[in-house]
Design an enzyme around this catalytic site. Sequence first.
Site, PDB file in Angstrom:
ATOM      1  N   TYR A   1      -1.708  -0.732  10.503  1.00  0.00           N
ATOM      2  CA  TYR A   1      -1.820  -1.095   9.074  1.00  0.00           C
ATOM      3  C   TYR A   1      -0.494  -0.794   8.378  1.00  0.00           C
ATOM      4  O   TYR A   1       0.045  -1.635   7.646  1.00  0.00           O
ATOM      5  CB  TYR A   1      -2.968  -0.323   8.437  1.00  0.00           C
TER       6      TYR A   1
ATOM      7  N   SER B   1       0.859  -1.190   0.000  1.00  0.00           N
ATOM      8  CA  SER B   1       0.000   0.000   0.000  1.00  0.00           C
ATOM      9  C   SER B   1       0.894   1.238   0.000  1.00  0.00           C
ATOM     10  O   SER B   1       2.078   1.162   0.361  1.00  0.00           O
ATOM     11  CB  SER B   1      -0.852  -0.006   1.279  1.00  0.00           C
TER      12      SER B   1
HETATM   13  N1  LIG Z   1      -8.474  -0.586  -1.631  1.00  0.00           N
HETATM   14  C1  LIG Z   1      -7.440   0.222  -1.380  1.00  0.00           C
HETATM   15  O1  LIG Z   1      -7.545   1.466  -1.370  1.00  0.00           O
HETATM   16  C2  LIG Z   1      -6.084  -0.375  -1.108  1.00  0.00           C
HETATM   17  C3  LIG Z   1      -4.998   0.497  -1.048  1.00  0.00           C
HETATM   18  C4  LIG Z   1      -3.754  -0.028  -0.771  1.00  0.00           C
HETATM   19  C5  LIG Z   1      -3.588  -1.384  -0.582  1.00  0.00           C
HETATM   20  N2  LIG Z   1      -4.669  -2.217  -0.649  1.00  0.00           N
HETATM   21  C6  LIG Z   1      -4.434  -3.644  -0.387  1.00  0.00           C
HETATM   22  O2  LIG Z   1      -5.021  -4.413  -1.402  1.00  0.00           O
HETATM   23  C7  LIG Z   1      -5.309  -5.717  -0.903  1.00  0.00           C
HETATM   24  C8  LIG Z   1      -6.715  -6.114  -1.335  1.00  0.00           C
HETATM   25  O3  LIG Z   1      -7.639  -5.288  -0.695  1.00  0.00           O
HETATM   26  P1  LIG Z   1      -8.965  -4.717  -1.383  1.00  0.00           P
HETATM   27  O4  LIG Z   1      -8.831  -3.261  -1.401  1.00  0.00           O
HETATM   28  O5  LIG Z   1      -9.254  -5.447  -2.640  1.00  0.00           O
HETATM   29  O6  LIG Z   1     -10.012  -5.058  -0.225  1.00  0.00           O
HETATM   30  P2  LIG Z   1     -11.239  -6.061  -0.126  1.00  0.00           P
HETATM   31  O7  LIG Z   1     -12.217  -5.813  -1.230  1.00  0.00           O
HETATM   32  O8  LIG Z   1     -11.726  -5.911   1.282  1.00  0.00           O
HETATM   33  O9  LIG Z   1     -10.594  -7.496  -0.341  1.00  0.00           O
HETATM   34  C9  LIG Z   1      -9.922  -8.186   0.677  1.00  0.00           C
HETATM   35  C10 LIG Z   1      -9.879  -9.652   0.316  1.00  0.00           C
HETATM   36  O10 LIG Z   1      -9.171 -10.353   1.339  1.00  0.00           O
HETATM   37  C11 LIG Z   1      -9.911 -11.526   1.659  1.00  0.00           C
HETATM   38  N3  LIG Z   1      -9.650 -11.967   3.015  1.00  0.00           N
HETATM   39  C12 LIG Z   1      -9.887 -11.293   4.163  1.00  0.00           C
HETATM   40  N4  LIG Z   1      -9.559 -12.042   5.222  1.00  0.00           N
HETATM   41  C13 LIG Z   1      -9.110 -13.232   4.729  1.00  0.00           C
HETATM   42  C14 LIG Z   1      -8.644 -14.426   5.324  1.00  0.00           C
HETATM   43  N5  LIG Z   1      -8.530 -14.560   6.657  1.00  0.00           N
HETATM   44  N6  LIG Z   1      -8.279 -15.453   4.528  1.00  0.00           N
HETATM   45  C15 LIG Z   1      -8.382 -15.332   3.180  1.00  0.00           C
HETATM   46  N7  LIG Z   1      -8.816 -14.219   2.551  1.00  0.00           N
HETATM   47  C16 LIG Z   1      -9.182 -13.189   3.318  1.00  0.00           C
HETATM   48  C17 LIG Z   1     -11.362 -11.119   1.460  1.00  0.00           C
HETATM   49  O11 LIG Z   1     -12.173 -12.258   1.213  1.00  0.00           O
HETATM   50  P3  LIG Z   1     -13.083 -13.029   2.273  1.00  0.00           P
HETATM   51  O12 LIG Z   1     -13.707 -11.982   3.158  1.00  0.00           O
HETATM   52  O13 LIG Z   1     -14.065 -13.733   1.398  1.00  0.00           O
HETATM   53  O14 LIG Z   1     -12.173 -13.967   2.976  1.00  0.00           O
HETATM   54  C18 LIG Z   1     -11.252 -10.282   0.202  1.00  0.00           C
HETATM   55  O15 LIG Z   1     -11.296 -11.109  -0.932  1.00  0.00           O
HETATM   56  C19 LIG Z   1      -5.106  -5.642   0.602  1.00  0.00           C
HETATM   57  O16 LIG Z   1      -3.877  -6.243   0.946  1.00  0.00           O
HETATM   58  C20 LIG Z   1      -5.069  -4.151   0.886  1.00  0.00           C
HETATM   59  O17 LIG Z   1      -4.297  -3.847   2.020  1.00  0.00           O
HETATM   60  C21 LIG Z   1      -5.902  -1.743  -0.919  1.00  0.00           C
END
Ligand SMILES: NC(=O)c1ccc[n+]([C@@H]2O[C@H](COP(=O)([O-])OP(=O)(O)OC[C@H]3O[C@@H](n4cnc5c(N)ncnc54)[C@H](OP(=O)(O)O)[C@@H]3O)[C@@H](O)[C@H]2O)c1
Length: 289
Positions: free
Chosen positions: A199, A186
């Site tokens: 985080y 991130s």
């Molecule tokens: N969105 C942003 O602005 C942003 C910015 C910087 C970095 N990121 C990073 O991008 C990555 C993806 O996030 P996102 O933004 O796409 O968020 P998201 O839509 O909340 O997706 C998170 C994913 O992680 C899975 N997950 C959560 N707990 C889990 C567990 N215990 N075991 C297996 N899977 C699990 C969730 O699926 P289930 O709930 O079905 O398990 C979901 O598929 C993260 O690492 C986040 O830190 C996001």
Amino acid sequence: MPLAAPGPGPATGPLARVAVVSEPVAGATSEESGERRVKRALEGTVALVTGASSGIGAATAATLAAHGAAVALAARRRDRLAELAAGITGQGGTALVLECDVTDQEQAAAAVDRTATELGRLDTLVNNAGLMLLGPAAGAPLAEWQQMVELNVLGLLYCAHAALPHLLRAAADGPRQVADMVNISSVAGRFARNGNGVYALTKFGMGAFSESLRQELAGQYVRVSLVEPGATATELASHNRPEILDSIRNQFGQTMAAADIADAIGYIVTRPRHVAVNEMLIRPTEQQR
Ligand SMILES: NC(=O)c1ccc[n+]([C@@H]2O[C@H](COP(=O)([O-])OP(=O)(O)OC[C@H]3O[C@@H](n4cnc5c(N)ncnc54)[C@H](OP(=O)(O)O)[C@@H]3O)[C@@H](O)[C@H]2O)c1
């Protein structure tokens, strides 16, 4: 602030990016049904994406499938994975649904093993599953800190540890002679801000591990890449307590789509064998910090 807008509509759901056009491999063709067709960059390879049930993970799985990879989809919500898998197979791709909690070491290892056993190999691991719980450190529920460390750090380590022998084998004798681990960090992995300390801690740690591993594996052609997205419209922020959500809601500015990050990941893993994209920081154009 590198915060995501909460609660996507169907436009960012698992099927949102199934229709991706893959760049062909220059000069590569194959015979199929008596016709010549251009071979896609990841054909014959297998990718495992954690957190594939929503957001960046779902978009990435669809993108890698469009590049020709067979994809293993890991997360806890089986129904969401099944919907994504149906979209991928409906377009002629191969998808394996792996319902698992990667904070459980045995489940993480089993997901990697099932990928290699049922899809035949493992060339690409995208460590994407993550959780962002924000707010002041004083008075924060310790359980939130534990959840982030367990998922963002230990979950990644469990998957990486189980995947490494497969990635090394894929680089040694696979069709592309190269393998990839892409770790989704991130902007918070570069810059800590007031209110995102734990985080940021997990994402800074991911950066350190990735760089160390990159150096260790470079000579063996397992590329380790770090992707650092800025604000992206996914479900990420929606897991915060209501009072935290209220306090951060007005900080949301321009956001990227999950597909924008998936495109970047697709670019990274389709580079030729001698090119490694070590790190990619991607913000919405208007995001200043
Ligand atoms: N969105 C942003 O602005 C942003 C910015 C910087 C970095 N990121 C990073 O991008 C990555 C993806 O996030 P996102 O933004 O796409 O968020 P998201 O839509 O909340 O997706 C998170 C994913 O992680 C899975 N997950 C959560 N707990 C889990 C567990 N215990 N075991 C297996 N899977 C699990 C969730 O699926 P289930 O709930 O079905 O398990 C979901 O598929 C993260 O690492 C986040 O830190 C996001």
